[in-house]
Structures are given as C-alpha cells and as structure tokens.
Design an enzyme around this catalytic site. Structure first.
Site, short mmCIF file in Angstrom:
data_model
loop_
_atom_site.label_atom_id
_atom_site.label_comp_id
_atom_site.label_asym_id
_atom_site.label_seq_id
_atom_site.Cartn_x
_atom_site.Cartn_y
_atom_site.Cartn_z
N ASP A 45 0.85 -1.21 0.00
CA ASP A 45 0.00 0.00 0.00
C ASP A 45 0.88 1.26 0.00
OD1 ASP A 45 0.91 -0.10 2.59
OD2 ASP A 45 -1.06 0.14 3.54
N SER A 46 2.21 1.06 0.01
CA SER A 46 3.13 2.18 -0.26
C SER A 46 2.81 2.76 -1.64
CB SER A 46 4.58 1.71 -0.21
OG SER A 46 4.76 0.54 -0.97
N ASP A 84 -1.32 -6.25 -0.49
CA ASP A 84 -1.33 -5.60 0.82
C ASP A 84 -2.74 -5.10 1.12
OD1 ASP A 84 0.05 -4.85 3.04
OD2 ASP A 84 1.10 -3.15 2.12
N LYS A 114 -1.13 -9.50 2.77
CA LYS A 114 -0.37 -9.06 3.94
C LYS A 114 -1.23 -8.06 4.69
CE LYS A 114 3.21 -5.93 3.68
NZ LYS A 114 2.72 -4.85 4.57
N GLU A 116 -1.25 -5.44 8.46
CA GLU A 116 -0.42 -4.87 9.53
C GLU A 116 -1.03 -5.09 10.90
OE1 GLU A 116 0.40 -0.72 8.79
OE2 GLU A 116 1.21 -1.13 6.79
N GLU A 183 9.41 -4.46 10.28
CA GLU A 183 9.88 -3.16 9.78
C GLU A 183 10.44 -2.28 10.89
OE1 GLU A 183 7.18 -1.16 7.14
OE2 GLU A 183 8.38 0.68 7.12
O1 KIV Z 1 3.55 -1.18 1.61
C1 KIV Z 1 4.74 -1.53 1.58
O2 KIV Z 1 5.50 -1.22 0.66
C2 KIV Z 1 5.25 -2.32 2.69
C3 KIV Z 1 6.73 -2.51 2.77
C4 KIV Z 1 7.33 -1.32 3.41
C5 KIV Z 1 7.09 -3.75 3.47
O3 KIV Z 1 4.50 -2.76 3.51
#
Ligand code: KIV
Length: 286
Positions: A45-46, A84, A114, A116, A183
């Site tokens: 989600d970056s 994500d 994934k 968080e 992280e």
């Molecule tokens: O969203 C992302 O790019 C991430 C990485 C920083 C692991 O979660």
C-alpha cells in the site's frame, strides 16, 4: 519457470537462501523484477505514497489496490505475489477481512495477502487462513498506524516494546501467518525474533539476520526522491537519469534533431502531386 508457492517460501527458512522481496505496482516493473529473480513481489500500500501521490498509506482504497495488484499478477510468472490489505479493509470484523482478503485472490490473481498489526489482528488472520487466504503479517513500524506510534520511528527499542513485538510475532505464527514482515526494529531484536519463530521473517530496516529482505522498489532504484529512509540503499539513481533523458528529448524536438529518417516511415509513392490532384478534382466538381 516454476511458480514460487507459500509452501516454498516457508521452506526457505533455515536454508542458505535469503528470501528477496520487492514492491511492485504495475505489470512492466513486475515483469522486470520477476525476470531478475526476485522471490516475492509485494503490491504494497506504499502505492499510495510512491505512485498515487498521497501523503500516507491511509487513504489507499481496496479498488486502488486491486487495480494495481491485478497488473502485477499479469506481469509475473515466477514470484509469489502478495496483495497488501489497505487501512480499513480488515479492522471492522473478521467477515470484512475475509470478504476483502478473498478479493485479492479472486479478482487480482494474488497468491496471498499481507496485513499490519500484532495480537489485535490475530482474529482476522485466523479467519483469513481458515477461509483459504494465506497471510503474511507485518509488525514493527506499521505505516497505516504510524500516527499512533508517534510517526515513522524505529520500534521495539526498550525491553517492554521488544517483549510485545516478540509476543506479536509468536501470536501471528500461532494463528497461521506463513511469514512476517518486520519493519524498522533494532537488528539484535530482529535476530531474536527470527530465531524464535518458525515462519520466515522478512526484514526492512531490521538488520542482516532476518530470513529475507524487502525494500520499496522506487526507493532502491532511486526513483522516489521525497525522502530516503536510513534503511534504504539506492542501487540505481533513476530519477536523475529520467530527468536527463527527458531534457535531451525536449531539446531535440525543439532543434529538429528528432525524429530523423531513422525514426520515420517512408512512402510507397511520391506524394508531391497530392495537393494539385485534390485541387483539380475540386475544380471538376464545381
Ligand atoms: O507497503 C509496503 O510497501 C510495505 C513494505 C514497506 C514492506 O508494507
């Protein structure tokens, strides 16, 4: 080229192979990274910050994630593709987490998701895993809730915080997470967590002793210039290269040195009489 599975990734723990993970947001980059031999492509989600221009990952929506995750899946043959789950897509209820998690597999062709959080997301992780959605956890600095953590700061620096992170890692393992992203934590703590849990630990800003390493691709290629976290190493400097290339193009189209014959198409016939012929036909009609 054999596709990497969640099972393959689990088996990489304890081998000599360091798991490689990079983010990807579109099919062409995914293809390049896949060809280069990256094991895991994370549609992070970056995306919100490095591609969509948001100030944080918080505004990213399910629809935006699915759109980009689908592109990455289409560009990938070998790597495991991780979608994500964006902020707000798994916190409401286990049912909501399952409904959104399954979309990553059904609609975007991802292999797993994934999300968080530590102990507080274990019910969602358990639900997803039972529903058949493999889950990678993400603890330490969790950008979706960076505000609560006091900003983008190193986590687990004192004994109490370190104990909580270890407990989170074990809890996620217990509810079926197949791997964890860790992280921005001190390297000695990452080493202990890596030794203490049986699933692969993929570190970002977590030192050299994890089972794998992950970076945001735009950071490591030197494409994202807004800020460079301490844990990023730039392996290329694409931003200045791109600006230089574009400036050369701008200059050449102004001075007429591009396009040349080499980049143009020849005609089969001589068109010099084309306009005269048209004029004569018009006269005849009048
Ligand atoms: O969203 C992302 O790019 C991430 C990485 C920083 C692991 O979660």
């Amino acid at each position: 080229m054999k596709k990497i599975t969640v099972k393959d990734l689990r088996e990489m723990k304890g081998s000599n192979h360091v798991i490689s993970m990079l983010t990807a947001y579109d099919a062409s980059m995914a293809h390049l990274l896949d060809q280069a031999g990256v094991d895991v492509l994370l549609v992070g989600d970056s995306l919100g910050m490095v591609v969509l221009g948001y100030d944080s990952t918080v505004p990213v929506t399910m629809e935006e994630m699915l759109h980009h995750a689908g592109a990455v899946s289409r560009g990938t043959e070998r790597a495991l593709v991780v979608g994500d789950m964006p902020f707000g897509s798994y916190q409401v209820s286990v049912e909501q987490a399952i409904a959104n998690g399954t979309r990553f597999l059904k609609e975007a062709g991802c292999d797993c998701v994934k999300l968080e959080g530590g102990e507080e997301v274990c019910a969602a992780v358990r639900g997803l895993v039972r529903a058949g959605v493999p889950v990678m956890g993400h603890i330490g600095l969790t950008p979706q809730t960076a505000g609560q953590l006091g900003g983008f700061k190193v986590q687990g620096k004192d004994m109490e915080a370190a104990r909580q992170l270890l407990a989170d890692a074990k809890a996620l393992e217990a509810v079926g997470a197949f791997a964890l992203t860790l992280e921005a934590v001190p390297a000695p703590l990452a080493k202990i967590i890596t030794q203490e849990v049986a699933v692969p630990i993929i570190g970002i800003g977590a030192g050299p002793d994890c089972d794998g390493q992950v970076l945001v691709v735009n950071d490591m290629l030197g494409l994202f210039e807004k800020f460079i976290p301490k844990f990023v190493k730039q392996y290329c400097h694409l931003a200045p290269d791109i600006k230089q290339g574009v400036q050369a193009y701008l200059q050449e189209i102004q001075e007429g040195s591009f396009p040349t014959e080499q980049h143009s198409f020849a005609a089969k016939e001589d068109f010099s009489g084309l306009l005269n012929q048209e004029k004569e036909e018009k006269k005849e009609r009048e």
